[in-house]
Design a protein around this motif. Structure first.
Motif, PDB file in Angstrom:
ATOM      1  N   ALA A 129       0.906  -1.106   0.301  1.00 16.06           N
ATOM      2  CA  ALA A 129      -0.119  -0.493  -0.029  1.00 16.06           C
ATOM      3  C   ALA A 129       0.818   1.104  -0.156  1.00 16.06           C
ATOM      4  N   LEU A 130       0.284   1.837  -0.240  1.00 17.85           N
ATOM      5  CA  LEU A 130       1.487   3.971  -0.969  1.00 17.85           C
ATOM      6  C   LEU A 130       0.862   3.774   1.238  1.00 17.85           C
ATOM      7  N   SER A 131       1.511   4.546   1.666  1.00 18.82           N
ATOM      8  CA  SER A 131       1.844   4.990   2.982  1.00 18.82           C
ATOM      9  C   SER A 131       0.419   5.779   3.320  1.00 18.82           C
ATOM     10  N   ASN A 132       0.155   6.590   2.748  1.00 19.55           N
ATOM     11  CA  ASN A 132      -1.176   7.407   2.778  1.00 19.55           C
ATOM     12  C   ASN A 132      -2.268   5.980   3.587  1.00 19.55           C
ATOM     13  N   VAL A 133      -1.623   5.036   3.498  1.00 20.17           N
ATOM     14  CA  VAL A 133      -2.408   4.463   4.483  1.00 20.17           C
ATOM     15  C   VAL A 133      -2.425   3.743   5.637  1.00 20.17           C
ATOM     16  N   THR A 157      -5.333  13.802  -1.768  1.00 21.52           N
ATOM     17  CA  THR A 157      -6.915  14.072  -2.094  1.00 21.52           C
ATOM     18  C   THR A 157      -5.754  12.029  -0.960  1.00 21.52           C
ATOM     19  N   LEU A 158      -5.826  12.351   0.599  1.00 17.30           N
ATOM     20  CA  LEU A 158      -5.988  11.923   1.249  1.00 17.30           C
ATOM     21  C   LEU A 158      -6.325   9.859   1.077  1.00 17.30           C
ATOM     22  N   ILE A 159      -7.955  10.526   0.692  1.00 18.62           N
ATOM     23  CA  ILE A 159      -8.459   9.043   1.047  1.00 18.62           C
ATOM     24  C   ILE A 159      -9.527   9.764   0.219  1.00 18.62           C
ATOM     25  N   GLY A 160      -9.870   8.293  -0.931  1.00 15.61           N
ATOM     26  CA  GLY A 160     -11.314   7.786  -1.655  1.00 15.61           C
ATOM     27  C   GLY A 160     -12.515   7.125  -0.686  1.00 15.61           C
ATOM     28  N   ILE A 205      -3.690  10.614  -5.575  1.00 14.01           N
ATOM     29  CA  ILE A 205      -3.242  11.254  -4.853  1.00 14.01           C
ATOM     30  C   ILE A 205      -1.309  10.533  -4.810  1.00 14.01           C
ATOM     31  N   ASN A 206      -0.379  11.941  -5.637  1.00 19.93           N
ATOM     32  CA  ASN A 206       0.634  11.585  -6.368  1.00 19.93           C
ATOM     33  C   ASN A 206       1.147  12.959  -5.404  1.00 19.93           C
ATOM     34  N   GLU A 207       2.177  12.368  -5.984  1.00 17.12           N
ATOM     35  CA  GLU A 207       4.078  14.049  -5.192  1.00 17.12           C
ATOM     36  C   GLU A 207       3.921  14.432  -3.823  1.00 17.12           C
ATOM     37  N   VAL A 208       2.999  13.364  -2.905  1.00 16.31           N
ATOM     38  CA  VAL A 208       2.716  13.676  -1.685  1.00 16.31           C
ATOM     39  C   VAL A 208       3.638  12.138  -0.632  1.00 16.31           C
TER      40      VAL A 208
END
Length: 315
Positions: A129-133, A157-160, A205-208
């Motif tokens: 998973a990406l780190s926002n998870v 966008t941190l979540i969907g 989310i991108n470049e975050v």
């Protein structure tokens, strides 16, 4: 010469220590979180955050924001409010309280991002998973996910909706984001979920990059620590230090009862508008306190024991 050599030895030792220092935490450990919140003397969660009881969180929901804000100001906490939010569901679950899990995001930087991912994987965060998870994986019942997304909208966008579902299933709460979400149309369908956000955008989310979990963060005008109690309402958000919550809630409950009692006496013609809108006299306070003692337990917002202690202290 001996003093010069001694100084040179110390300087060399410091250089060597710095050379071996390394970035070794994404999610802060228990000891670090305890060091941030030494005033809290009660029970703590396994990760070290203060555990403010569910009962107190429920009582806080019924507190008027102005009264809670006034309690913070009384203790010289002048930077714990943030307003002007977009609510995910403005007509549902309009007051949310819970214990903050904090996350800090920053614009992507490849070298630092590589370090963060390596350390995060070593901590046991999911490699698929990406780190926002990662912060979502850590949520427990009663937690509010509070994140500084540096106000990025497009590709911030941190979540969907899938992550919104996961957040609610774990915490039975929602989010406070200094940033954006995607697929708001579907997020609004997640039963029980709510969020205080800056906006929504259709992009992913991108470049975050995530840089920390459960460290101090900034949310607009407010400073938030892990374990702070979140009060989120249509009128703005407050972030209350855990060790002050019990006292602020009780004082706010008393203030609301005083407000109700004053209006009742004014309508009855006993007290003037000027009297109820200024500091009570000793006699007015006595009558108000007698009124509080006369209320049945089911009409009190606080336990009778807490009210009795308060009244005893006011004698």
């Amino acid at each position: 010469m001996r003093r010069v050599l001694s100084g040179l030895f110390i300087f060399t030792a410091l250089i060597c220590n710095d050379a071996h220092a390394q970035y070794n935490r994404v999610a802060m450990n228990r000891e670090y979180i305890i060091s941030l919140t030494p005033q809290w003397k009660g029970e703590r969660l396994p990760d070290g955050r203060p555990y403010v009881s569910d009962d107190l969180l429920e009582r806080l929901k019924k507190v008027v924001l102005t009264h809670a804000w006034g309690g913070l100001k009384k203790h010289k906490f002048n930077n714990q409010y943030q307003g002007n939010w977009m609510m995910v569901n403005p007509d549902k679950n309009t007051i949310m309280t819970g214990r903050a899990v904090t996350a800090q995001y920053m614009p992507q930087r490849p070298d630092f991002g590589d370090v963060i991912r390596k350390v995060g994987l070593a901590e046991g965060h999911g490699d698929k998973a990406l780190s926002n998870v990662w912060p979502i994986e850590m949520l427990k019942d009663g937690d509010v996910y509070v994140a500084d997304g540096f106000a990025k909208m497009n590709e911030g966008t941190l979540i969907g909706d899938r992550l919104a579902n996961s957040i609610y299933s774990k915490s039975k709460r929602g989010v406070v984001f200094w940033g954006s979400v995607r697929n708001l149309q579907e997020i609004q369908k997640v039963e029980g979920f709510n969020g205080w956000i800056l906006g929504n955008h259709p992009s992913a989310i991108n470049e975050v990059m995530l840089t920390s979990i459960n460290a101090p963060i900034r949310i607009g005008d407010a400073t938030v620590l892990p374990g702070d109690v979140v009060y989120a309402s249509p009128y703005g958000t407050l972030f209350l230090p855990a060790y002050l919550v019990e006292g602020i809630v009780l004082e706010a409950e008393i203030s609301n009862l005083r407000h109700i009692y004053g209006i009742m006496r004014n309508k009855a013609g006993d007290w003037t508008t000027g009297q109820i809108d200024s500091e009570y006299t000793a006699q007015m306070n006595k009558e108000f306190h007698d009124y509080l003692r006369s209320l049945p337990d089911n009409k009190l917002p606080m336990p009778r024991k807490e009210l009795n202690a308060y009244l005893e202290a006011k004698k």
